[in-house]
Motif scaffolding. Structure first.
Motif, PDB file in Angstrom:
ATOM      1  N   HIS A   1      -5.363 -12.280   6.022  1.00 46.28           N
ATOM      2  CA  HIS A   1      -5.862 -10.893   6.054  1.00 46.28           C
ATOM      3  C   HIS A   1      -7.388 -10.873   6.155  1.00 46.28           C
ATOM      4  O   HIS A   1      -8.028 -11.888   6.107  1.00 46.28           O
TER       5      HIS A   1
ATOM      6  N   THR B   1      -5.072 -11.702   5.761  1.00 50.02           N
ATOM      7  CA  THR B   1      -5.060 -10.300   6.186  1.00 50.02           C
ATOM      8  C   THR B   1      -6.454  -9.710   6.176  1.00 50.02           C
ATOM      9  O   THR B   1      -7.386 -10.326   5.689  1.00 50.02           O
TER      10      THR B   1
ATOM     11  N   ARG C   1      -6.519 -10.552  -4.142  1.00 46.35           N
ATOM     12  CA  ARG C   1      -6.210 -11.706  -3.319  1.00 46.35           C
ATOM     13  C   ARG C   1      -7.249 -12.798  -3.503  1.00 46.35           C
ATOM     14  O   ARG C   1      -8.212 -12.653  -4.234  1.00 46.35           O
TER      15      ARG C   1
ATOM     16  N   HIS D   1      -0.199  -8.049  -1.041  1.00 47.74           N
ATOM     17  CA  HIS D   1      -0.888  -8.111   0.240  1.00 47.74           C
ATOM     18  C   HIS D   1       0.011  -7.926   1.442  1.00 47.74           C
ATOM     19  O   HIS D   1      -0.462  -7.594   2.522  1.00 47.74           O
TER      20      HIS D   1
ATOM     21  N   ASN E   1       5.278 -10.777  -0.703  1.00 53.99           N
ATOM     22  CA  ASN E   1       4.354 -11.103  -1.800  1.00 53.99           C
ATOM     23  C   ASN E   1       4.861 -12.205  -2.720  1.00 53.99           C
ATOM     24  O   ASN E   1       4.085 -13.043  -3.184  1.00 53.99           O
TER      25      ASN E   1
ATOM     26  N   GLY F   1      -1.774 -14.866  -0.389  1.00 52.43           N
ATOM     27  CA  GLY F   1      -2.495 -13.974   0.513  1.00 52.43           C
ATOM     28  C   GLY F   1      -3.978 -14.297   0.526  1.00 52.43           C
ATOM     29  O   GLY F   1      -4.637 -14.209  -0.502  1.00 52.43           O
TER      30      GLY F   1
ATOM     31  N   SER G   1      -7.672 -13.361   2.355  1.00 51.04           N
ATOM     32  CA  SER G   1      -8.279 -12.289   3.127  1.00 51.04           C
ATOM     33  C   SER G   1      -9.727 -12.606   3.465  1.00 51.04           C
ATOM     34  O   SER G   1     -10.511 -12.968   2.573  1.00 51.04           O
TER      35      SER G   1
ATOM     36  N   HIS H   1      -1.010 -11.425   9.070  1.00 47.17           N
ATOM     37  CA  HIS H   1      -0.389 -10.251   8.460  1.00 47.17           C
ATOM     38  C   HIS H   1       0.495  -9.509   9.453  1.00 47.17           C
ATOM     39  O   HIS H   1       1.587  -9.032   9.129  1.00 47.17           O
TER      40      HIS H   1
END
Length: 319
Positions: free
Chosen positions: A7, A48, A221, A242, A247, A252, A254, A294
């Motif tokens: 992400h 993500t 995250r 996320h 999950n 996750g 980012s 993502h």
């Protein structure tokens, strides 16, 4: 096959490893398969982005602009208790009121909060240690060395940072998020916060919806900055928030910024790859992980076309 996701977003604090949980990493666009009946084989790492946090990488290594109590016109506290520093925790709040985007409007908000805390709740002073405005300024509450009144049973071992506004559906501005990250780094560098601190949302320590779902999602995250640092959110051993439906079987990660038309810098990309290898080495991620974006698991453009094109070339990516 284990899975990993990617992400983009934003959050503060140098990475601190927690207990390993035997996760896998996968970056792909296919949903979890029903025949994968062993949880360790369903773990994934999700990279993500949150587009609204597009400039989170532009934070200096120094302290942010802090508007002192005298500058915003604070009343003197009725009493105070000294805070033993460095404290081991940072607790993130939102004020659940209106946002403010200027020195004048934020000053009015902070004054109103002090009035409410003192005259309605009967506290000795405004409850938070610091407050963060959408104008990118930090407003001094009780400050570095005074015990706050922001989280019952946690006040004597934490700094309470509160974003001015309500962040249930929308996230704070880039300026506010940058200021928060900078403030946390400042706290560590000045010796008020332990270098091995843990970041928590108010809801993690008290029965409350604070700091709002949107803001909580930002701090929940592992986040990767273009300063080459990784910022711990929920860490290795806590289920993230996320990627819906994924999950409980993924990590996750980012990237801080918007990467639709440009890629993260080399420092951030290297940090992400090092983090994945670290996860494998410490037993938090299966060596047979799969990497996914993502967009491969949810209906979204995240992590942005430019970043997505990069991760499709990384090892163990599956579309």
């Amino acid at each position: 096959m284990p899975v990993a996701h990617v992400h983009k977003v934003g959050h503060p604090g140098s990475f601190i490893a927690r207990n390993p949980v035997g996760l896998s990493v996968v970056v792909s666009d296919s949903p979890p398969q029903s025949h994968l009946d062993r949880p360790s084989e369903k773990k994934m790492l999700l990279l993500t982005r949150v587009v609204s946090l597009s400039a989170l990488c532009a934070v200096s290594l120094g302290c942010p602009t802090i508007v002192s109590r005298s500058q915003w016109g604070a009343w003197s506290p009725k009493s105070r208790a000294s805070l033993k520093t460095p404290v081991p925790y940072v607790i993130i709040h939102h004020t659940a009121g209106n946002r403010c985007t200027s020195l004048l409007s934020c000053t009015e908000q902070v004054k109103g909060i002090q009035n409410y805390h003192v005259n309605k709740r009967g506290w000795s002073d405004i409850g938070y240690n610091f407050l963060i405005g959408e104008d990118g300024r930090v407003y001094e509450g009780r400050g570095w060395s005074t015990v706050g009144a922001h989280a019952k049973n946690w006040n004597s071992k934490s700094l309470g940072l509160s974003f001015l506004g309500t962040f249930t559906n929308g996230v704070p501005s880039t300026a506010a998020l940058n200021a928060a990250r900078s403030l946390i780094r400042c706290a560590v560098s000045r010796g008020f916060l332990s270098p091995t601190y843990t970041l928590k949302g108010h809801r993690n320590v008290s029965p409350t919806s604070c700091p709002g779902n949107a803001l909580y999602g930002v701090i929940s995250r592992f986040l990767i900055g273009e300063d080459g640092r990784v910022y711990e959110g929920r860490g290795w051993s806590t289920v993230g928030a996320h990627a819906s439906g994924w999950n409980s079987v993924s990590l996750g990660f980012s990237f801080l910024g918007t990467f639709s038309s440009r890629t993260p810098n080399a420092a951030a990309l290297n940090a992400a790859q090092d983090l994945i290898q670290c996860a494998v080495n410490r037993g938090s991620l299966s060596s047979s992980y799969t990497l996914k974006g993502h967009r491969n698991v949810n209906s979204t453009k995240c992590p942005g076309n430019a970043l997505y094109n990069v991760i499709t070339q990384w090892p163990r990516f599956q579309a």
